[in-house]
Structure formats: structure tokens, C-alpha cells
Design a protein around this motif. Structure first.
Motif, PDB file in Angstrom:
ATOM      1  N   THR A 155       0.744  -1.133  -0.047  1.00 43.51           N
ATOM      2  CA  THR A 155      -0.066  -0.085   0.065  1.00 43.51           C
ATOM      3  C   THR A 155       0.947   1.133   0.046  1.00 43.51           C
ATOM      4  O   THR A 155       2.079   1.249   0.293  1.00 43.51           O
ATOM      5  CB  THR A 155      -0.769   0.035   1.315  1.00 43.51           C
ATOM      6  OG1 THR A 155      -1.907   1.157   1.243  1.00 43.51           O
ATOM      7  CG2 THR A 155      -0.140   0.147   2.522  1.00 43.51           C
ATOM      8  N   ASN A 156       0.234   2.335  -0.403  1.00 45.05           N
ATOM      9  CA  ASN A 156       0.918   3.640  -0.274  1.00 45.05           C
ATOM     10  C   ASN A 156       2.179   3.555  -1.299  1.00 45.05           C
ATOM     11  O   ASN A 156       3.291   4.283  -1.094  1.00 45.05           O
ATOM     12  CB  ASN A 156       1.433   4.104   0.969  1.00 45.05           C
ATOM     13  CG  ASN A 156       0.320   4.199   2.264  1.00 45.05           C
ATOM     14  OD1 ASN A 156      -0.840   4.681   1.789  1.00 45.05           O
ATOM     15  ND2 ASN A 156       0.839   3.924   3.395  1.00 45.05           N
ATOM     16  N   ARG A 158       4.505   4.701  -4.254  1.00 46.88           N
ATOM     17  CA  ARG A 158       4.964   5.894  -4.822  1.00 46.88           C
ATOM     18  C   ARG A 158       6.033   5.591  -5.451  1.00 46.88           C
ATOM     19  O   ARG A 158       7.059   5.144  -5.250  1.00 46.88           O
ATOM     20  CB  ARG A 158       4.931   7.027  -3.468  1.00 46.88           C
ATOM     21  CG  ARG A 158       5.927   6.494  -2.508  1.00 46.88           C
ATOM     22  CD  ARG A 158       5.690   7.260  -1.216  1.00 46.88           C
ATOM     23  NE  ARG A 158       6.219   6.689  -0.106  1.00 46.88           N
ATOM     24  CZ  ARG A 158       5.984   5.635   0.873  1.00 46.88           C
ATOM     25  NH1 ARG A 158       4.988   5.052   0.500  1.00 46.88           N
ATOM     26  NH2 ARG A 158       7.054   5.401   1.676  1.00 46.88           N
ATOM     27  N   ARG A 193       7.351  -0.313   6.713  1.00 49.69           N
ATOM     28  CA  ARG A 193       7.288   0.813   6.185  1.00 49.69           C
ATOM     29  C   ARG A 193       8.528   0.996   5.279  1.00 49.69           C
ATOM     30  O   ARG A 193       9.742   0.368   5.545  1.00 49.69           O
ATOM     31  CB  ARG A 193       7.568   2.027   7.227  1.00 49.69           C
ATOM     32  CG  ARG A 193       6.349   1.878   8.152  1.00 49.69           C
ATOM     33  CD  ARG A 193       4.867   2.208   7.522  1.00 49.69           C
ATOM     34  NE  ARG A 193       3.854   2.474   8.662  1.00 49.69           N
ATOM     35  CZ  ARG A 193       2.718   2.691   8.348  1.00 49.69           C
ATOM     36  NH1 ARG A 193       2.278   3.133   7.408  1.00 49.69           N
ATOM     37  NH2 ARG A 193       1.773   2.950   9.581  1.00 49.69           N
TER      38      ARG A 193
END
Length: 205
Positions: A155-156, A158, A193
């Protein structure tokens, strides 16, 4: 008229001939007849006679008269060779065992929780080559960063850097289809992360 005369003459003649034949037959019957014997042998048939007893031959099977059977001799005994026990000690034969330093288990930085692990990829599908870039003969490279949820889903997503914007969309779509083993700490899935990866787009691949 003549037929009537012949009829009147033939009738008495036929009667006479018939009488003579009858008389001759009666004489022959009485002369050739043979008188039957009054007393004949009586034929007696009896079906209720008792059956004749048959003497069955009984075989004398006395156990005492059975001849003794000599049992076969026992198989020869095989001697088992015994190995001589070694007279020297094991340390003399093998040699002295090396000595090791015992590790210290009192350090505070050692973790015995074998379930702790970082996020590990399970499914990684490479991105498709953009049709516009292939038609124009473009090649490039894209660096992508993303997070991994406790369920193992990226997810996220970029873009960190990309040599041509035509590769950005396919890079993001490829990462979104990936699947991960989530990060585990103290036996509990955690977020991971800042996972980074890089895609190289080459036409000769």
C-alpha cells in the motif's frame, strides 16, 4: 325275364355253398383245437422280501499298532564368532576431543524469539512493458517505495525516481499485485514501512 330266372336259380345255389363253407369251418375248428392244461405252474411275484444283509469290511485301525517314526536329526549348531573387545580407551583410538568455549547466554542483546522476521515477498509479478514505450523504442528505470500491511498487501505505492513518466503507471500497478509475508515481531504481524524496489525496462528482455 331271363334275369329273373337267373336270380331264382342262383339264390338256392348260394345258400347251399354258404352252408357247406360254414360246416367245413366248424369241423376244422374242433379238429385243430388244442386243449389247455388245467393245472399250470403258478408264478409268484413277491416285492416285500427283506433286503439281504451285506457284511461291510471294517478295517482295524488300532493306534497301538502304528509303527514309531524316527524324527530327523536336529540341524548342526553354528558357532558364532565373538569380537574381541578393545583393550584401549576410545580417546586413545580416536584422539582427544577438542575443547570449545561455552557461549555466554546472559547477554541482553540476544533474542530467542524465532518467530520475528522481516517482510518477505511471496508473489512478485513483473510489470508489463508500456505499449507506447515499446513503439517508440524507449527504455528506462523506475524506483518505487511502498509499505506492507500486517495482512501482507502493498500500500501507499509511490514513485521515487523514473527516467520517463511513461513507465510510472505500470510500475505502480505491478507493485499493487504483489503479496508479502508480513513483518512479525514478538509473534504479532506488524507494518513494514519504506520497502523499496527498482524496475528496469529493456526491450531486449
Amino acid at each position: 325275364m331271363a334275369s329273373i330266372v337267373r336270380l331264382l336259380v342262383s339264390m338256392p345255389l348260394a345258400a347251399i355253398i354258404t352252408f357247406l363253407l360254414f360246416t367245413l369251418m366248424q369241423i376244422l375248428i374242433f379238429e385243430d383245437g388244442v386243449p389247455l392244461d388245467d393245472a399250470g405252474e403258478e408264478l409268484r411275484i413277491s416285492i416285500s422280501e427283506a433286503p439281504e444283509e451285506i457284511q461291510a469290511r471294517v478295517r482295524d485301525a488300532n493306534i497301538d499298532q502304528v509303527e514309531d517314526v524316527t524324527p530327523p536329526p536336529p540341524p548342526p549348531a553354528i558357532e558364532r564368532a565373538r569380537a574381541d573387545q578393545p583393550t584401549e580407551s576410545l580417546s586413545t583410538i580416536v584422539g582427544g576431543l577438542p575443547e570449545f568455549d561455552r557461549p555466554s547466554l546472559t547477554g541482553g542483546d540476544i533474542s530467542f524469539n524465532v518467530s520475528d522476521r522481516d517482510a518477505q515477498p511471496l508473489v512478485r509479478i513483473p510489470p508489463q512493458y508500456p505499449p507506447r514505450a515499446a513503439e517508440r523504442g524507449l527504455e528506462g528505470r523506475c524506483s518505487v517505495e511502498f509499505d506492507v500491511t500486517p495482512d501482507g498487501n502493498p500500500t501507499n505505492v509511490r514513485i521515487l525516481s523514473c527516467s520517463n513518466s511513461v513507465f510510472e503507471r505500470e510500475s505502480i500497478r505491478a507493485v499493487e499485485r504483489w503479496r508479502y509475508e508480513p513483518r512479525v515481531q514478538d509473534g504479532t504481524p506488524q507494518w513494514r514501512r519504506g520497502v523499496q524496489t527498482q524496475f528496469d525496462y529493456n526491450l531486449d528482455q
